[in-house]
Design a protein around this motif. Structure first.
Motif, PDB file in Angstrom:
ATOM      1  N   ASP A 128       0.855  -1.196   0.000  1.00  0.00           N
ATOM      2  CA  ASP A 128       0.000   0.000   0.000  1.00  0.00           C
ATOM      3  C   ASP A 128       0.887   1.240   0.000  1.00  0.00           C
ATOM      4  OD1 ASP A 128      -2.068   1.910   0.580  1.00  0.00           O
ATOM      5  OD2 ASP A 128      -3.061   0.505   1.916  1.00  0.00           O
ATOM      6  N   ALA A 129       0.331   2.369  -0.457  1.00  0.00           N
ATOM      7  CA  ALA A 129       1.004   3.654  -0.264  1.00  0.00           C
ATOM      8  C   ALA A 129       0.837   4.163   1.164  1.00  0.00           C
ATOM      9  CB  ALA A 129       0.421   4.695  -1.229  1.00  0.00           C
ATOM     10  N   HIS A 130      -0.262   3.742   1.810  1.00  0.00           N
ATOM     11  CA  HIS A 130      -0.644   4.282   3.119  1.00  0.00           C
ATOM     12  C   HIS A 130      -0.557   3.195   4.189  1.00  0.00           C
ATOM     13  CE1 HIS A 130      -2.916   6.237  -0.170  1.00  0.00           C
ATOM     14  NE2 HIS A 130      -2.613   7.366   0.456  1.00  0.00           N
ATOM     15  N   ASP A 210      -3.420  -2.776  -1.877  1.00  0.00           N
ATOM     16  CA  ASP A 210      -4.113  -1.556  -2.280  1.00  0.00           C
ATOM     17  C   ASP A 210      -3.479  -1.116  -3.598  1.00  0.00           C
ATOM     18  OD1 ASP A 210      -4.817   1.168  -2.644  1.00  0.00           O
ATOM     19  OD2 ASP A 210      -5.093   1.435  -0.492  1.00  0.00           O
ATOM     20  N   ASP A 212      -3.162   1.563  -4.877  1.00  0.00           N
ATOM     21  CA  ASP A 212      -2.368   2.793  -4.832  1.00  0.00           C
ATOM     22  C   ASP A 212      -0.925   2.556  -4.388  1.00  0.00           C
ATOM     23  OD1 ASP A 212      -2.297   2.910  -1.987  1.00  0.00           O
ATOM     24  OD2 ASP A 212      -4.092   4.147  -1.901  1.00  0.00           O
TER      25      ASP A 212
END
Ligand SMILES: [Mn+2]
Length: 293
Positions: A128-130, A210, A212
């Motif tokens: 994920d990016a987050h 995710d 992203d």
């Protein structure tokens, strides 16, 4: 009309893999639209070449069944999450390998709960990016920014790859709880530390991806895009190494938010299809019948 994944759908009883659409996006804080992710992946999957050159197999030959989308109840996050957990559990108890398509990232919590109930312990690989480690977001523990906080407090061990957004408190929490963190900037400087990532994981792994995590230049169709992300090749390399070394008990692919850029939907569908092929090879459901290049 019920949508299918790929060129043909295998009847439920014969299918080894169930693709489970979870079109739930009521927890999103920025751009909504992930509820349309599963349908877009299904439609794009119809255009895939069934034979995957890189693996030398046609992943669809494992037997893939597209399940009915999990329903959700507007304004009732807890109830919606209960439905997700129950639907996933039903397929797992029927012996299926479940690939869930989101929907927003909040769905990972009930999905992981269902896998633990059906299959016992495993560690989590979160791409994920987050970091998604907020105790709550906009007043809700059912938020898309919180699933990994909840899973950490429930005792899961967590490995995070591709991260480029987390606040000080989340970083402190991750360090306190022993999260193995592989941020995107380090991967860009040093390359993908595959051995270190695999070492941080147990023998059995659940993967939550995710979209992203991918760079927005590759994957523009997400609710919360962030620059500096992974390449498609890096994600595939990570999954290939993972499937070679570990038993992957389940996967989810979340946060595709279609916005008219068909190449992004193809990218998402291809990645899901590749993962199904890797599972098929690892589980011995598929074997290479031709020498591939
Ligand atoms: Mn994210």
């Amino acid at each position: 009309m019920r949508l299918i994944f790929g060129e043909r759908d295998t009847p439920y009883e014969e299918a080894r893999v169930v693709v489970l659409p979870v079109p739930y996006d009521l927890s999103l804080s920025f751009l909504p639209g992930a509820r349309r992710g599963p349908e877009a992946i299904f439609l794009a999957s119809r255009e895939l070449e069934p034979f995957l050159l890189e693996l030398g197999v046609a992943p669809e030959e494992v037997g893939v069944h597209a399940a009915e989308p999990v329903p959700w109840v507007a304004g009732m996050a807890e109830e919606s999450h209960r439905l997700i957990r129950e639907e996933a559990l039903r397929h797992l108890q029927a012996g299926k390998w479940v690939v869930a398509l989101g929907g927003d990232h909040s769905i990972t919590h009930p999905l992981v709960q269902a896998h633990r109930e059906a299959l016992g312990d495993f560690s989590l690989l979160h791409i994920d990016a987050h970091a998604d480690l907020y105790p709550e977001w906009q007043g809700s523990v059912y938020s898309h920014a919180s699933p990994f906080y909840r899973l950490l407090t429930e005792g899961f061990s967590l490995v995070q790859v591709g991260i480029r957004a987390m606040d000080r408190e989340a970083l402190r929490l991750a360090q306190e709880k022993g999260v193995a963190l592989f941020p995107a900037h380090r991967i860009h400087r040093e390359g993908l530390p595959l051995e270190e990532i695999l070492k941080a994981l147990g023998k059995r792994v659940y993967v939550s991806l995710d979209f992203d995590a991918l760079d927005p230049s590759v994957m523009p169709s997400v609710g919360t895009p962030l620059p500096g992300g992974l390449s498609y090749r890096q994600v595939v390399d990570l999954l290939e190494a993972l499937f070679q070394e570990k038993e992957v008990v389940g996967m989810d692919f979340v946060e595709l938010s279609p916005n008219g850029q068909f190449h992004a939907e193809m990218t998402a569908a291809q990645l899901v299809y590749h993962a199904i092929g890797l599972k098929g090879l690892q589980a011995g459901w598929l074997s290479q019948e031709v020498d591939h290049i």
